[in-house]
Design an enzyme around this catalytic site. Structure first.
Site, PDB file in Angstrom:
ATOM      1  N   GLY A   1      11.320 -65.236 -81.000  1.00  0.00           N
ATOM      2  CA  GLY A   1       9.831 -64.600 -81.218  1.00  0.00           C
ATOM      3  C   GLY A   1       9.111 -65.408 -80.253  1.00  0.00           C
ATOM      4  O   GLY A   1       9.232 -65.766 -79.162  1.00  0.00           O
TER       5      GLY A   1
ATOM      6  N   SER B   1      17.387 -64.329 -76.928  1.00  0.00           N
ATOM      7  CA  SER B   1      16.048 -64.060 -76.946  1.00  0.00           C
ATOM      8  C   SER B   1      14.957 -64.834 -76.418  1.00  0.00           C
ATOM      9  O   SER B   1      15.266 -65.082 -75.253  1.00  0.00           O
ATOM     10  CB  SER B   1      15.796 -63.429 -78.643  1.00  0.00           C
ATOM     11  OG  SER B   1      14.739 -62.467 -78.368  1.00  0.00           O
TER      12      SER B   1
ATOM     13  N   ASP C   1      35.359 -43.961 -74.899  1.00  0.00           N
ATOM     14  CA  ASP C   1      36.244 -45.065 -75.555  1.00  0.00           C
ATOM     15  C   ASP C   1      37.349 -45.361 -74.930  1.00  0.00           C
ATOM     16  O   ASP C   1      37.849 -46.404 -74.900  1.00  0.00           O
ATOM     17  CB  ASP C   1      36.453 -44.351 -76.902  1.00  0.00           C
ATOM     18  CG  ASP C   1      36.951 -45.514 -77.952  1.00  0.00           C
ATOM     19  OD1 ASP C   1      37.127 -46.649 -77.645  1.00  0.00           O
ATOM     20  OD2 ASP C   1      37.047 -44.877 -79.271  1.00  0.00           O
TER      21      ASP C   1
ATOM     22  N   ASP D   1      39.069 -48.035 -71.881  1.00  0.00           N
ATOM     23  CA  ASP D   1      39.602 -49.380 -71.827  1.00  0.00           C
ATOM     24  C   ASP D   1      41.070 -49.449 -72.247  1.00  0.00           C
ATOM     25  O   ASP D   1      41.642 -50.431 -72.819  1.00  0.00           O
ATOM     26  CB  ASP D   1      38.925 -50.447 -72.691  1.00  0.00           C
ATOM     27  CG  ASP D   1      38.513 -49.841 -74.094  1.00  0.00           C
ATOM     28  OD1 ASP D   1      39.236 -48.942 -74.616  1.00  0.00           O
ATOM     29  OD2 ASP D   1      37.444 -50.113 -74.675  1.00  0.00           O
TER      30      ASP D   1
ATOM     31  N   ASP E   1      39.452 -47.333 -80.090  1.00  0.00           N
ATOM     32  CA  ASP E   1      39.212 -48.289 -81.107  1.00  0.00           C
ATOM     33  C   ASP E   1      37.678 -48.176 -81.378  1.00  0.00           C
ATOM     34  O   ASP E   1      37.049 -49.187 -82.324  1.00  0.00           O
ATOM     35  CB  ASP E   1      39.342 -49.852 -80.703  1.00  0.00           C
ATOM     36  CG  ASP E   1      38.649 -50.116 -79.352  1.00  0.00           C
ATOM     37  OD1 ASP E   1      37.896 -49.259 -79.185  1.00  0.00           O
ATOM     38  OD2 ASP E   1      39.050 -51.242 -79.087  1.00  0.00           O
TER      39      ASP E   1
ATOM     40  N   ASP F   1      21.998 -53.681 -77.586  1.00  0.00           N
ATOM     41  CA  ASP F   1      20.559 -54.485 -77.953  1.00  0.00           C
ATOM     42  C   ASP F   1      19.426 -53.333 -77.602  1.00  0.00           C
ATOM     43  O   ASP F   1      19.429 -52.687 -76.700  1.00  0.00           O
ATOM     44  CB  ASP F   1      20.417 -55.603 -76.950  1.00  0.00           C
ATOM     45  CG  ASP F   1      19.328 -56.347 -77.230  1.00  0.00           C
ATOM     46  OD1 ASP F   1      18.448 -56.136 -77.919  1.00  0.00           O
ATOM     47  OD2 ASP F   1      19.469 -57.629 -77.017  1.00  0.00           O
TER      48      ASP F   1
ATOM     49  N   HIS G   1      20.877 -56.864 -81.171  1.00  0.00           N
ATOM     50  CA  HIS G   1      20.202 -57.857 -80.743  1.00  0.00           C
ATOM     51  C   HIS G   1      20.665 -59.425 -81.273  1.00  0.00           C
ATOM     52  O   HIS G   1      20.447 -59.741 -82.447  1.00  0.00           O
ATOM     53  CB  HIS G   1      18.753 -57.916 -80.870  1.00  0.00           C
ATOM     54  CG  HIS G   1      17.698 -58.881 -80.097  1.00  0.00           C
ATOM     55  ND1 HIS G   1      17.576 -59.062 -78.843  1.00  0.00           N
ATOM     56  CD2 HIS G   1      16.764 -59.900 -80.672  1.00  0.00           C
ATOM     57  CE1 HIS G   1      16.996 -60.114 -78.353  1.00  0.00           C
ATOM     58  NE2 HIS G   1      16.261 -60.502 -79.510  1.00  0.00           N
TER      59      HIS G   1
END
Length: 521
Positions: free
Chosen positions: A114, A200, A278, A281, A285, A412, A451
């Site tokens: 923050g 952050s 999905d 790859d 999953d 995020d 995040h």
């Protein structure tokens, strides 16, 4: 000779090297730091207390205490540069330094969150594996970055010029030099290797540690950096503005952003992303590891044809979602902030809500207000001080052997992972190309992670600190690190250095990282 070495010499300390033979200290040596003073530094309010073996405290304002037992250590708390500032308010750079009983010769700076304002417990938590860095023998330091506040979003300190500068960058430098000197005094030998880790705001600080102080740190870990916080705020506001166009009105006549899509429709968006991405790859999953290949179009969920029932979207809803994730633009077409990727954590509700719920803080009412806010973002002084996204000249840091690891959750909702990808690309352009930068910097994307940590399906437990130390001290570059899902069902995956991604080999248990390889997109 830099300031840290000069201070070490002043205390008569010989050069040290990080090794398997730890340096030992105890309660008696700790007591000697109760009124610590260093030549050339104004240190006040210093205390030192011996903390016996026991449970780890929570390191910061948003991070729970890890469920581990820490060995005994000495904790030194003090304030640097105490002064009276604007309006008679007291300012100073508060810091805490943890000195383990068994020291491995290394120092780790633990970043903040923050707008800081509190001194977090210096234990070295984060992407460090199951045991915090302090438990591994690192000395660990943390700081409030020059002001005290009751919550992480208190910005009252910015009226004071020096407090703003301390928060922006100066506190990291001051605390680093003092922490190294105290470590040298305590163990009678200087720090052998210095590292920084943060997410952050702490990620921004880690970037600045390498950018502004390229000789102070041997390696830094940059998590979801708040490197363009003013523009990122426009990005999340933009998401809310778009969703508000299709949101129902509350009793006060204002749009209820969180209800722009029903819970069933939000889940339909997640299923649409999985259907589109999905399998890219090699295994289904419910995690999207081939991030750059994920091309999801919300219009495929519009009601009609094969889409029926409560889970389909109206054309207006699909268009709103598409615009929201495309990122904010001015009426003239200028992209103000990066788009947000479509990923499986965007409907999550724990912690900071996923982007399909809109911004955590109420947003401007229209795109016109977004444009007005953009003009503020272009010129705002305090925000400009903390923008680390535009400095890419890292020649000194790289040439002296410094290493930099980035990580970012693809889901995020605060800072877009695509913005970090963009910075990493520009870092390559400014430093001899992508291959040259890979010699000293790697980026790891974490699918499903929100995040800094968390996510309903993500694999967000991993150890970048060991990977960084191995790279700096042993020359072993991290092509991948193994990540574990914290909750059931158990799952491990390799996080591959960007742009490669984890792809199932077609053999072995798809729940285990060993069954995957890193492939180029």
């Amino acid at each position: 000779m830099n300031r840290t070495v000069l201070l070490a010499v002043a205390f008569g300390c010989a050069a040290a090297s990080a090794s398997a033979q730890p340096t030992v200290s105890g309660a008696t040596e700790c007591a000697g730091l109760r009124n610590v003073q260093l030549p050339g530094f104004a240190i006040s309010e210093s205390t030192a207390r011996w903390i016996p073996t026991g449970p780890a405290p929570a390191p910061g304002q948003f991070t729970p205490a890890p469920a581990v037992t820490l060995p005994a250590y000495c904790r030194v708390d003090a304030v640097l540069d105490r002064r009276t500032g604007v309006g008679g308010q007291q300012y100073g750079i508060g810091f805490a330094l943890a000195l383990p009983e068994m020291w491995n010769g290394r120092l780790l700076f633990q970043g903040g969150s923050g707008f800081n304002g509190q001194v977090g417990a210096p234990i070295g938590a984060g992407p460090v594996g199951e045991m915090p860095a302090l438990g591994k023998g690192f000395a660990v330091v943390s700081t409030d970055s020059g002001h005290r506040s009751t919550n992480a979003f208190d910005t009252a300190f910015i009226v004071d010029q020096q407090a703003s500068l301390d928060f922006a960058y100066r506190a990291v430098d001051r605390v680093t030099v003092v922490a190294k000197a105290i470590v040298a005094q305590h163990y009678r030998q200087p720090v052998a290797r210095s590292y920084y880790t943060g997410c952050s705001t702490g990620g921004r600080e880690a970037m600045q540690a390498a950018q502004r102080h390229p000789t102070e740190f041997d390696g830094v870990i940059v998590g979801a950096p708040a490197m363009r916080a003013n523009y990122a705020a426009l990005g999340t506001d933009w998401v809310s503005v778009q969703l508000n166009q299709v949101a129902p009105r509350g009793a006060n006549g204002q749009p209820v952003t969180r209800e722009a899509l029903s819970s069933t429709q939000k889940q339909a968006v997640i299923e649409g992303i999985l259907n589109a991405c999905d399998a890219n790859d090699g295994v289904q999953d419910r995690l999207v590891f081939n991030v750059t290949a994920c091309k999801f179009d919300p219009k495929t969920l519009v009601c009609g044809g094969g889409n029926t029932g409560a889970g389909c979207l109206t054309a207006a809803q699909a268009s709103a979602v598409e615009r929201a994730f495309a990122g904010p633009r001015t009426s003239g077409g200028r992209q103000l902030y990066s788009p947000f990727p479509f990923d499986t954590g965007i409907a999550d509700t724990q912690g900071i809500p996923g982007l399909l719920h809109g911004a955590l803080i109420p947003a401007p009412a229209s795109t016109t207000e977004i444009e007005a806010a953009a003009r503020w973002a272009d010129t705002d002084g305090p925000s400009a001080l903390t923008n680390t996204a535009y400095w890419t000249n890292m020649t000194t840091f790289a040439n002296r052997g410094g290493k930099m690891l980035f990580y970012h959750g693809v889901s995020d909702p605060t800072f877009s992972a695509l913005d970090t990808i963009d910075y990493y690309g520009r870092l390559g352009q400014a430093n001899g190309g992508a291959d040259a930068v890979r010699e000293w910097s790697r980026l790891f994307l974490v699918p499903g992670m929100v995040h800094c940590a968390g996510g309903s399906m993500t694999t967000d437990a991993f150890d970048l600190l060991t990977a960084l130390v191995d790279w700096v001290e042993r020359g072993i570059a991290p092509d991948a690190v193994v990540a574990t899902r914290r909750a059931a069902p158990q799952l491990t995956r390799p996080l591959c250095a960007y742009p490669r991604y984890a792809h199932y080999t077609g053999k072995g248990d798809p729940q285990q990282a060993a069954s995957f390889e890193c492939r180029a997109p």
